[in-house]
Design a protein around this motif. Structure first.
Motif, PDB file in Angstrom:
ATOM      1  N   ASN A   1     -38.187 -48.327 -29.028  1.00 15.63           N
ATOM      2  CA  ASN A   1     -37.503 -48.546 -30.098  1.00 15.63           C
ATOM      3  C   ASN A   1     -37.030 -47.399 -30.910  1.00 15.63           C
ATOM      4  OD1 ASN A   1     -39.957 -47.774 -30.880  1.00 15.63           O
ATOM      5  ND2 ASN A   1     -39.849 -49.295 -32.796  1.00 15.63           N
ATOM      6  N   LYS A   2     -37.113 -46.176 -30.084  1.00 15.06           N
ATOM      7  CA  LYS A   2     -36.662 -44.821 -30.835  1.00 15.06           C
ATOM      8  C   LYS A   2     -35.072 -44.615 -30.638  1.00 15.06           C
ATOM      9  CE  LYS A   2     -41.296 -42.831 -30.403  1.00 15.06           C
ATOM     10  NZ  LYS A   2     -42.027 -41.586 -29.810  1.00 15.06           N
ATOM     11  N   LYS A   3     -34.553 -43.938 -31.485  1.00 20.06           N
ATOM     12  CA  LYS A   3     -33.384 -43.527 -31.352  1.00 20.06           C
ATOM     13  C   LYS A   3     -33.006 -42.615 -30.433  1.00 20.06           C
ATOM     14  CE  LYS A   3     -29.986 -42.985 -34.496  1.00 20.06           C
ATOM     15  NZ  LYS A   3     -29.426 -42.390 -35.882  1.00 20.06           N
ATOM     16  N   PHE A   4     -31.958 -42.418 -29.804  1.00 18.77           N
ATOM     17  CA  PHE A   4     -31.505 -41.216 -29.007  1.00 18.77           C
ATOM     18  C   PHE A   4     -30.976 -40.178 -29.744  1.00 18.77           C
ATOM     19  CE2 PHE A   4     -31.838 -44.262 -25.639  1.00 18.77           C
ATOM     20  CZ  PHE A   4     -32.022 -43.583 -24.377  1.00 18.77           C
TER      21      PHE A   4
ATOM     22  N   VAL B   1     -35.321 -44.084 -19.965  1.00 16.00           N
ATOM     23  CA  VAL B   1     -34.813 -42.660 -19.959  1.00 16.00           C
ATOM     24  C   VAL B   1     -35.398 -42.170 -21.450  1.00 16.00           C
ATOM     25  CG1 VAL B   1     -32.695 -41.091 -20.638  1.00 16.00           C
ATOM     26  CG2 VAL B   1     -32.561 -42.956 -18.948  1.00 16.00           C
ATOM     27  N   ARG B   2     -35.360 -43.103 -22.624  1.00 16.89           N
ATOM     28  CA  ARG B   2     -36.099 -42.902 -23.930  1.00 16.89           C
ATOM     29  C   ARG B   2     -37.658 -42.376 -23.622  1.00 16.89           C
ATOM     30  NH1 ARG B   2     -37.079 -40.570 -26.982  1.00 16.89           N
ATOM     31  NH2 ARG B   2     -36.634 -40.188 -29.310  1.00 16.89           N
TER      32      ARG B   2
ATOM     33  N   LEU C   1     -31.560 -49.176 -28.695  1.00 17.43           N
ATOM     34  CA  LEU C   1     -31.676 -50.464 -27.846  1.00 17.43           C
ATOM     35  C   LEU C   1     -31.981 -51.503 -28.555  1.00 17.43           C
ATOM     36  CD1 LEU C   1     -33.136 -48.083 -24.776  1.00 17.43           C
ATOM     37  CD2 LEU C   1     -30.909 -49.028 -25.024  1.00 17.43           C
ATOM     38  N   VAL C   2     -32.634 -51.598 -29.771  1.00 16.08           N
ATOM     39  CA  VAL C   2     -33.111 -52.729 -30.187  1.00 16.08           C
ATOM     40  C   VAL C   2     -32.236 -52.848 -31.579  1.00 16.08           C
ATOM     41  CG1 VAL C   2     -35.536 -52.358 -29.481  1.00 16.08           C
ATOM     42  CG2 VAL C   2     -34.953 -51.439 -31.502  1.00 16.08           C
ATOM     43  N   GLU C   3     -32.529 -53.831 -32.502  1.00 15.10           N
ATOM     44  CA  GLU C   3     -31.795 -54.091 -33.335  1.00 15.10           C
ATOM     45  C   GLU C   3     -32.055 -52.972 -34.315  1.00 15.10           C
ATOM     46  OE1 GLU C   3     -32.634 -57.754 -35.423  1.00 15.10           O
ATOM     47  OE2 GLU C   3     -32.706 -58.807 -33.712  1.00 15.10           O
ATOM     48  N   GLU C   4     -30.923 -52.368 -35.245  1.00 10.72           N
ATOM     49  CA  GLU C   4     -30.804 -51.120 -35.840  1.00 10.72           C
ATOM     50  C   GLU C   4     -31.977 -51.233 -36.966  1.00 10.72           C
ATOM     51  OE1 GLU C   4     -27.838 -48.184 -37.908  1.00 10.72           O
ATOM     52  OE2 GLU C   4     -27.087 -50.268 -37.475  1.00 10.72           O
TER      53      GLU C   4
ATOM     54  N   VAL D   1     -36.343 -46.769 -35.010  1.00 11.27           N
ATOM     55  CA  VAL D   1     -36.930 -45.518 -35.559  1.00 11.27           C
ATOM     56  C   VAL D   1     -36.536 -44.425 -35.096  1.00 11.27           C
ATOM     57  CG1 VAL D   1     -39.168 -46.998 -36.177  1.00 11.27           C
ATOM     58  CG2 VAL D   1     -38.984 -45.430 -33.870  1.00 11.27           C
ATOM     59  N   ALA D   2     -36.478 -43.396 -36.098  1.00 13.08           N
ATOM     60  CA  ALA D   2     -35.786 -42.113 -35.797  1.00 13.08           C
ATOM     61  C   ALA D   2     -36.672 -41.487 -34.507  1.00 13.08           C
ATOM     62  CB  ALA D   2     -36.025 -41.259 -37.163  1.00 13.08           C
TER      63      ALA D   2
END
Length: 496
Positions: free
Chosen positions: A23-26, A423-424, A487-490, A494-495
């Motif tokens: 759930n982390k942003k790229f 990848v994340r 990849l999950v709801e915004e 998390v950052a």
């Protein structure tokens, strides 16, 4: 023994399944986009001065090699529809687009005696359209489509190909390098060499198993290295680009924790990814390849190893000739040591002495070679990062096929989500992965499988003279992902 224990430990900490989506942003700097290849989408096979390549020759002279006798004479007609394609990429929200240049469109004979300005203009226009829409070009110089005149003198197993490739690359850098910062010299050289000169899976369909693929690879790697040095000497100070090579591989999961099986799994990856990555980073083939091919060659009565040797000067010149490594990952295999006491088979596939299989519970796809194994993505990224000292990695292909009977391609949405999560996860592990381009932007000519296997985000109607593009359900998913880098709801993201 400690190396085996360390590998087993790494397998445990990485895990063997995707239990949840990361759930982390790229990162904002992470390159995200889609990929295509010239021969698979352009069409216009003999227009505006383009010469014949080995796939043109195959499709026209021996069409039975292609599913349903299909060809790529028109394909997606991107030669004429590139502006429409760029508009779709812009709407999708990509930051990078990976495409390849057709050698025969630039140099119709493969040689410098004829430079085709109309072909150069096509790629200049495509790159200009991409840049105008804030899309970074990621350009593959060679993606399987060798000019037929060069195949007529032996193709890649003939060392004359080295100079011809460097000449071609110089024309490419000279004409496009001011606007391109990421270059890939070769796409999936294992398929060029193994498929083309041993396994009869790709053009030019020459069966020289156990010898041809090694000769092809040897010359291809020399061409890569000479091109890298040529770029450094003539273009890098002005253009400031980055040169890489894209290598395909499976992840090989040991069949057991036995030392022999753990070593076999690693050996298989050395025989696939390492075959090309080790020379361009360390200067020579992996030691395990030299050992196994050498021992088998001796037992088979050869006077020297079937795996050619680099000279000391060539090793020095080959070492550290990449700025980044490309990785094409689609699937995984289970691997176990093969007890081959006779060692009679003269073949790359047998030289590694590894048996492989798919687990029955792994989901199937429209491609017999592709089972859905998303947890392999994180593992292979960690393997590449560990073996090649943290070099930047771009996942240059990753995708799944279906038969095209529906636009509701939920299998593709799940595939992309789960592999991108891997990848994340790898980023969290400290892997220096800097980009990802999904295969593929749109359905296209899938080589010997013709149009029977669909990898695209966009469906293409190959029965329509206009080659209409229609978004599949996965476009909505990918568009949302690219907009949010989540990849999950915004709200749940998390950052980094």
């Amino acid at each position: 023994m400690w190396k085996i224990e360390l590998l087993i430990y790494s397998l445990v900490i990485v895990g063997t399944s995707c239990s949840s989506v990361n759930n982390k942003k790229f990162p904002d700097s992470f390159l995200l986009g889609t990929a295509t290849a010239a021969y698979q989408i352009e069409g216009a096979w003999n227009e505006d001065g383009k010469g014949e390549n080995i796939w043109d020759r195959t499709c026209h002279s021996d069409p039975t090699r292609i599913f349903n006798n299909e060809n790529a004479d028109i394909a997606c007609d991107s030669y004429h529809k590139y502006k429409e394609d760029v508009a779709l990429l812009k709407d999708l929200g990509v930051s990078v687009y990976r495409f390849s240049i057709s050698w025969s469109r630039i140099l119709p004979t493969g040689y410098l005696n004829e430079i085709n300005q109309l072909g150069i203009n096509y790629y200049k226009n495509l790159i200009s359209e991409l840049k105008a829409n804030n899309i970074e070009p990621l350009v593959t110089i060679f993606h399987w489509d060798l000019p037929q005149p060069l195949q007529d003198i032996g193709g890649f197993p003939n060392d004359r190909i080295i100079r011809r490739y460097v000449e071609y690359a110089r024309v490419v850098f000279d004409n496009f390098g001011d606007d391109v910062k990421y270059w890939i010299t070769f796409n999936e050289p294992k398929q060029t060499c193994r498929g083309g000169y041993a396994a009869l899976g790709d053009a030019p369909f020459i069966n020289s198993s156990g010898i041809g693929e090694y000769l092809c690879t040897h010359n291809l790697l020399k061409a890569h290295a000479e091109t890298y040095h040529m770029y450094n000497k003539e273009f890098r100070d002005k253009q400031n680009g980055h040169i890489g090579i894209t290598i395909d591989t499976v992840w090989a999961e040991p069949d057991s924790k036995d030392k022999a099986d753990v070593e076999a799994a690693d050996r298989l990856i050395q025989f696939t990814y390492g075959w090309y990555a080790h020379p361009v980073t360390h200067g020579d083939y992996p030691e395990v390849m030299k050992q196994f091919v050498g021992e088998r060659s001796a037992k088979q009565g050869f006077s020297e190893s079937r795996l050619p040797k680099f000279s000391k000067a060539e090793i020095h010149g080959m070492k550290n000739t990449v700025d980044f490594l490309g990785l094409n990952y689609y699937t995984s295999v289970m691997a176990k040591h093969k007890n081959d006491e006779e060692k009679t088979a003269i073949d790359w596939d047998q030289d590694s002495e590894v048996d492989t299989y798919f687990k029955p519970e792994w989901p199937s796809t429209a491609s017999s070679w592709l089972k859905i194994v998303p947890w392999g993505m994180r593992k292979i990224l960690n393997w590449v990062n560990k073996n090649y000292e943290g070099l930047p990695i771009i996942v240059t292909e990753n995708g799944v096929s279906e038969n095209g009977t529906t636009l509701e391609d939920d299998v593709r949405i799940d595939y992309y989500r789960d592999h991108l999560s891997g990848v994340r996860d790898a980023l969290d592990d400290g892997v220096n992965v800097i980009g990802y381009t999904a295969w593929s932007m749109m359905d296209n000519f899938e080589w010997t499988r013709g149009y029977s296997e669909k990898f695209g985000l966009y469906s293409v109607d190959f029965n329509d003279p206009e080659r209409k593009r229609t978004p599949k359900k996965s476009v909505s998913f990918f568009k949302q992902f690219l907009a949010t880098r989540c990849l999950v709801e915004e709200s749940k993201c998390v950052a980094a």
